[in-house]
Scaffold this motif. Sequence first.
Motif, PDB file in Angstrom:
ATOM      1  N   ALA A   1       0.884  -1.177   0.000  1.00  0.00           N
ATOM      2  CA  ALA A   1       0.000   0.000   0.000  1.00  0.00           C
ATOM      3  C   ALA A   1       0.910   1.211   0.000  1.00  0.00           C
ATOM      4  N   LYS A   2       0.738   2.069  -0.999  1.00  0.00           N
ATOM      5  CA  LYS A   2       1.658   3.198  -1.188  1.00  0.00           C
ATOM      6  C   LYS A   2       0.976   4.522  -0.842  1.00  0.00           C
ATOM      7  N   GLY A   3       1.787   5.459  -0.354  1.00  0.00           N
ATOM      8  CA  GLY A   3       1.321   6.823  -0.137  1.00  0.00           C
ATOM      9  C   GLY A   3       0.103   6.921   0.764  1.00  0.00           C
ATOM     10  N   MET A   4       0.113   6.210   1.886  1.00  0.00           N
ATOM     11  CA  MET A   4      -1.047   6.213   2.774  1.00  0.00           C
ATOM     12  C   MET A   4      -1.252   7.602   3.375  1.00  0.00           C
ATOM     13  N   GLU A   5      -2.527   8.011   3.449  1.00  0.00           N
ATOM     14  CA  GLU A   5      -2.903   9.287   4.056  1.00  0.00           C
ATOM     15  C   GLU A   5      -4.034   9.051   5.044  1.00  0.00           C
TER      16      GLU A   5
ATOM     17  N   ILE B   1     -10.620  17.771   6.145  1.00  0.00           N
ATOM     18  CA  ILE B   1      -9.632  17.498   7.186  1.00  0.00           C
ATOM     19  C   ILE B   1      -8.296  17.242   6.484  1.00  0.00           C
ATOM     20  N   THR B   2      -7.282  17.977   6.869  1.00  0.00           N
ATOM     21  CA  THR B   2      -5.964  17.817   6.252  1.00  0.00           C
ATOM     22  C   THR B   2      -5.426  16.425   6.549  1.00  0.00           C
ATOM     23  N   PRO B   3      -5.005  15.686   5.510  1.00  0.00           N
ATOM     24  CA  PRO B   3      -4.501  14.333   5.751  1.00  0.00           C
ATOM     25  C   PRO B   3      -3.088  14.349   6.328  1.00  0.00           C
ATOM     26  N   ASN B   4      -2.782  13.316   7.070  1.00  0.00           N
ATOM     27  CA  ASN B   4      -1.428  13.097   7.580  1.00  0.00           C
ATOM     28  C   ASN B   4      -0.780  12.004   6.747  1.00  0.00           C
ATOM     29  N   ALA B   5       0.367  12.287   6.171  1.00  0.00           N
ATOM     30  CA  ALA B   5       1.092  11.297   5.368  1.00  0.00           C
ATOM     31  C   ALA B   5       1.610  10.197   6.285  1.00  0.00           C
ATOM     32  N   MET B   6       1.350   8.946   5.895  1.00  0.00           N
ATOM     33  CA  MET B   6       1.728   7.798   6.720  1.00  0.00           C
ATOM     34  C   MET B   6       2.765   6.901   6.050  1.00  0.00           C
TER      35      MET B   6
END
Length: 189
Positions: free
Chosen positions: A61-65, A91-96
């Motif tokens: 899973a790539k680029g999770m937000e 809601i601003t996403p947080n890069a995971m």
Amino acid sequence: PEPVPDIVAAPVTTPVAKAAPKPKKQPDIKIDFIPEKATITFATLTIKGQLQISNEGQADAKGMELRASLISASHQQREATELFFGTSHDITPNAMGDAKAGETLGVALELSVPLSEMHSFPLGDQRLMVPIILATLQYRVDGQPNPLRAEMAYMIGREANPPKPKMGPLRLDLGPRSFAPLGTRPLYT
């Protein structure tokens, strides 16, 4: 007598079954929340815990937000939940980052919300509240144009030892304090 027409049997063809396309290897993301502590001040509710992200699939899973929010149990909770999952883009996403196939990640999560935005209810001389954590995790798969999404909705409450089907709500009438141990239950079962 009239001549009898010749009856010619049409050849019978059996369609050849096409092999079903092999499913592409996909990530299968599950998200879970393990609450550690709830703190009520005069102005805010803060929930601290750990978000568990598990990729139970066969692809990365790539680029999770991550987008997460706190609401509370109320007559409007269904509408608030549907609004969050339908339009959580405000809601601003947080890069995971990424999750490899078979990998589980643990991420510290802390959410705070003004008490004025939370619903509470009376029970005798007590004032009670049941927080609800909502989260979506959007991610991409190599070769697919559209992102995929995992969702989570849990009620949070005081956990009995041993756990029982129902948890205790958080009491607001006692003033600022912290609550632990906490547990979760799925919002819709």
